[in-house]
Write an enzyme that holds these catalytic residues in place. Structure first.
Site, mmCIF file in Angstrom:
data_model
loop_
_atom_site.group_PDB
_atom_site.id
_atom_site.type_symbol
_atom_site.label_atom_id
_atom_site.label_comp_id
_atom_site.label_asym_id
_atom_site.label_seq_id
_atom_site.Cartn_x
_atom_site.Cartn_y
_atom_site.Cartn_z
ATOM 1 N N ASP A 103 0.819 -1.216 0.000
ATOM 2 C CA ASP A 103 0.000 0.000 0.000
ATOM 3 C C ASP A 103 0.855 1.270 0.000
ATOM 4 O O ASP A 103 2.040 1.243 0.320
ATOM 5 C CB ASP A 103 -1.001 -0.011 1.159
ATOM 6 C CG ASP A 103 -0.350 0.173 2.520
ATOM 7 O OD1 ASP A 103 0.107 1.296 2.802
ATOM 8 O OD2 ASP A 103 -0.305 -0.795 3.300
ATOM 9 N N LYS A 104 0.240 2.366 -0.347
ATOM 10 C CA LYS A 104 0.945 3.622 -0.593
ATOM 11 C C LYS A 104 1.766 4.083 0.601
ATOM 12 O O LYS A 104 2.895 4.570 0.442
ATOM 13 C CB LYS A 104 -0.038 4.715 -1.006
ATOM 14 C CG LYS A 104 0.616 6.031 -1.399
ATOM 15 C CD LYS A 104 -0.408 7.023 -1.928
ATOM 16 C CE LYS A 104 0.278 8.309 -2.390
ATOM 17 N NZ LYS A 104 -0.692 9.279 -2.969
#
Length: 221
Positions: A103-104
């Protein structure tokens, strides 16, 4: 089907000859696979070169496998229309794609490759491939936290599989998962009233992050 992967099928398709004639060429050793004569109807893989009378029927493909440190703030996507996309920061000329996601707000190890077989294999063994993370949280880690994280926590209506959790210091722990629910570690911590300050993936299966820095990479086999 298996027969579509064999040398006979490739000869029929590329030379536009009959199955019988294709087998004759093979039996007479007139076809080179990876620069060597073959006398059997062998399986042909994408990386294999196939030549008949100096005519290249298949140019072997070179597969690349890369351990890449995805920095925080980058989306694991090759879509250039999405802000902060992964493709914009990759330094490779070859078209490589990530196996799995990160995830970011997380950082660390991504495996990049142009070998679709590795992607398929990873998906099929999703609940067998270990993924190891180092996590820093905003509260002191106690034994209750370690035990509950290890046993599994219900997120998104489903209890996570048991995993290995080890306290490193008051605010840092190591966790090894064998599944890949979206934002799993963050959701698990949230359920126990812990906030994640930093999350780094350090290993996928036998591939380790080691001393790579953000945006750094190395090839492996």
């Amino acid at each position: 089907m298996t027969f579509r992967k064999r040398l006979q099928y490739l000869l029929v398709k590329r030379l536009r000859i009959s199955n019988k004639n294709a087998l004759t060429l093979i039996n007479e050793g007139k076809v080179l696979v990876n620069n060597a004569e073959v006398f059997e109807n062998v399986v042909i893989n994408p990386e294999d070169s196939v030549v008949f009378e100096e005519q290249i029927l298949q140019e072997g493909k070179t597969f690349l496998y890369v351990a890449f440190y995805k920095p925080r703030g980058i989306e694991t996507t090759l879509n250039l229309e999405i802000e902060d996309n992964l493709k914009a920061i990759l330094p490779f000329k070859e078209e490589l794609f990530p196996v799995g996601r990160l995830d970011k707000e997380s950082e660390g190890l991504l495996v990049l490759t142009n070998d679709g077989r590795l992607f398929d294999k990873t998906l099929r063994s999703e609940h067998q491939t270990e993924k190891e993370y180092l996590v820093i949280v905003d509260k002191i880690i106690d034994e209750d936290f370690v035990q509950k994280m290890s046993a599994g926590i219900t997120i998104l209506g489903k209890k996570t599989l048991p995993c290995r959790v080890e306290k490193i210091d008051d605010f840092t722990f190591k966790i090894i998962l064998i599944q890949g629910i979206n934002r799993q570690i963050r959701r698990m911590c949230y359920k126990l009233d812990y906030g994640v300050l930093k999350l780094v993936r350090v290993r996928i299966g036998e591939v380790e992050l080691k001393d790579l820095a953000p945006n750094g990479f190395r090839y492996f086999k």
